[in-house]
Design a protein around this motif. Structure first.
Motif, PDB file in Angstrom:
ATOM      1  N   CYS A 190      -5.222  17.809  24.115  1.00 35.76           N
ATOM      2  CA  CYS A 190      -4.588  18.315  22.912  1.00 35.76           C
ATOM      3  C   CYS A 190      -4.023  17.460  21.927  1.00 35.76           C
ATOM      4  O   CYS A 190      -4.450  17.506  20.799  1.00 35.76           O
ATOM      5  CB  CYS A 190      -3.381  19.230  23.333  1.00 35.76           C
ATOM      6  N   ASN A 191      -3.488  16.496  22.339  1.00 33.02           N
ATOM      7  CA  ASN A 191      -3.002  15.026  21.520  1.00 33.02           C
ATOM      8  C   ASN A 191      -4.329  14.576  20.747  1.00 33.02           C
ATOM      9  O   ASN A 191      -4.182  14.224  19.452  1.00 33.02           O
ATOM     10  CB  ASN A 191      -2.284  13.985  22.066  1.00 33.02           C
ATOM     11  N   ALA A 192      -5.337  14.517  21.267  1.00 29.79           N
ATOM     12  CA  ALA A 192      -6.557  13.670  20.628  1.00 29.79           C
ATOM     13  C   ALA A 192      -7.085  14.719  19.766  1.00 29.79           C
ATOM     14  O   ALA A 192      -7.412  14.359  18.667  1.00 29.79           O
ATOM     15  CB  ALA A 192      -7.707  13.415  21.756  1.00 29.79           C
ATOM     16  N   ILE A 193      -7.178  16.027  20.082  1.00 26.05           N
ATOM     17  CA  ILE A 193      -7.752  16.961  19.082  1.00 26.05           C
ATOM     18  C   ILE A 193      -6.668  16.881  17.697  1.00 26.05           C
ATOM     19  O   ILE A 193      -7.299  17.279  16.841  1.00 26.05           O
ATOM     20  CB  ILE A 193      -7.955  18.488  19.729  1.00 26.05           C
ATOM     21  N   VAL A 194      -5.478  17.119  18.099  1.00 24.52           N
ATOM     22  CA  VAL A 194      -4.629  17.044  16.883  1.00 24.52           C
ATOM     23  C   VAL A 194      -4.854  15.753  15.872  1.00 24.52           C
ATOM     24  O   VAL A 194      -4.584  15.918  14.907  1.00 24.52           O
ATOM     25  CB  VAL A 194      -3.204  17.228  17.362  1.00 24.52           C
ATOM     26  N   ARG A 195      -5.144  14.779  16.684  1.00 22.35           N
ATOM     27  CA  ARG A 195      -5.348  13.617  16.086  1.00 22.35           C
ATOM     28  C   ARG A 195      -6.463  13.724  15.017  1.00 22.35           C
ATOM     29  O   ARG A 195      -7.012  12.709  14.236  1.00 22.35           O
ATOM     30  CB  ARG A 195      -5.387  12.580  16.722  1.00 22.35           C
ATOM     31  N   VAL A 253     -13.475  15.474  21.506  1.00 17.80           N
ATOM     32  CA  VAL A 253     -12.938  15.234  22.968  1.00 17.80           C
ATOM     33  C   VAL A 253     -14.411  15.830  23.730  1.00 17.80           C
ATOM     34  O   VAL A 253     -14.840  16.864  23.534  1.00 17.80           O
ATOM     35  CB  VAL A 253     -11.746  16.055  23.448  1.00 17.80           C
ATOM     36  N   LYS A 254     -15.157  14.864  24.278  1.00 17.57           N
ATOM     37  CA  LYS A 254     -16.273  15.151  25.002  1.00 17.57           C
ATOM     38  C   LYS A 254     -15.964  14.905  26.555  1.00 17.57           C
ATOM     39  O   LYS A 254     -15.775  13.898  27.155  1.00 17.57           O
ATOM     40  CB  LYS A 254     -17.387  14.318  24.613  1.00 17.57           C
ATOM     41  N   LEU A 255     -15.926  16.210  27.162  1.00 19.48           N
ATOM     42  CA  LEU A 255     -16.006  16.047  28.579  1.00 19.48           C
ATOM     43  C   LEU A 255     -17.406  16.419  29.220  1.00 19.48           C
ATOM     44  O   LEU A 255     -17.893  17.391  29.075  1.00 19.48           O
ATOM     45  CB  LEU A 255     -14.955  17.276  29.051  1.00 19.48           C
ATOM     46  N   THR A 271     -17.657  19.976  24.432  1.00 18.12           N
ATOM     47  CA  THR A 271     -17.129  19.291  23.288  1.00 18.12           C
ATOM     48  C   THR A 271     -16.193  19.935  22.531  1.00 18.12           C
ATOM     49  O   THR A 271     -16.439  21.032  21.964  1.00 18.12           O
ATOM     50  CB  THR A 271     -18.209  18.512  22.577  1.00 18.12           C
ATOM     51  N   PHE A 272     -15.179  19.370  22.537  1.00 17.71           N
ATOM     52  CA  PHE A 272     -14.157  19.984  21.335  1.00 17.71           C
ATOM     53  C   PHE A 272     -13.974  19.108  20.110  1.00 17.71           C
ATOM     54  O   PHE A 272     -13.687  18.151  20.234  1.00 17.71           O
ATOM     55  CB  PHE A 272     -12.722  20.090  22.141  1.00 17.71           C
ATOM     56  N   GLN A 273     -13.912  19.838  19.013  1.00 18.98           N
ATOM     57  CA  GLN A 273     -13.898  19.067  17.632  1.00 18.98           C
ATOM     58  C   GLN A 273     -13.090  19.824  16.688  1.00 18.98           C
ATOM     59  O   GLN A 273     -13.105  21.071  16.603  1.00 18.98           O
ATOM     60  CB  GLN A 273     -15.259  18.737  17.272  1.00 18.98           C
ATOM     61  N   VAL A 274     -12.525  19.078  15.851  1.00 18.90           N
ATOM     62  CA  VAL A 274     -11.858  19.599  14.803  1.00 18.90           C
ATOM     63  C   VAL A 274     -12.651  19.466  13.432  1.00 18.90           C
ATOM     64  O   VAL A 274     -13.297  18.676  13.297  1.00 18.90           O
ATOM     65  CB  VAL A 274     -10.611  19.091  14.231  1.00 18.90           C
TER      66      VAL A 274
END
Length: 112
Positions: free
Chosen positions: A38-43, A47-49, A54-57
């Motif tokens: 969550c913190n990485a996404i907010v920044r 985030v690639k697992l 992959t989660f991306q803003v």
């Protein structure tokens, strides 16, 4: 397609059973991992697992939308949204599970 929802408690229980940490430590580990994601996404970081997703803003510009009930045009303000893109490995696992489920549901043909 109603199914069970996997919760944080379920994840912690799985860690407890498979890794052997205490239930408290397992819950803390799950919380720490989720918080870090969550913190990485907010920044604004990607985030690639690997083998999962992959989660991306992503920034969306202002645009004109339409109220489906009235047809009235309304401006939609610019915003940032999170996107989720499943990995090919995950997509293949889902497809395989779906295919197996369909095969099991086929009615048996009558014997001749």
């Amino acid at each position: 397609m109603a199914g069970k929802t996997v919760t944080r408690a379920d994840l912690a229980e799985s860690v407890f059973r498979k890794v052997g940490l205490s239930r408290t430590e397992s819950a803390e580990l799950v919380e720490t991992v989720i918080d870090e994601i969550c913190n990485a996404i907010v920044r604004g970081e990607m985030v690639k697992l690997s083998s999962f997703a992959t989660f991306q803003v992503r920034a969306k510009n202002e645009r004109i939308g339409r109220n489906p009930k009235t047809g009235e045009e309304v401006p939609i303000s610019p915003r940032r949204v999170m996107t989720f893109k499943a990995s090919n490995v995950l997509k293949q696992r889902i497809l395989k599970a779906h295919t197996l489920r369909k095969v099991k549901q086929k009615p048996a043909s009558p014997a001749s």
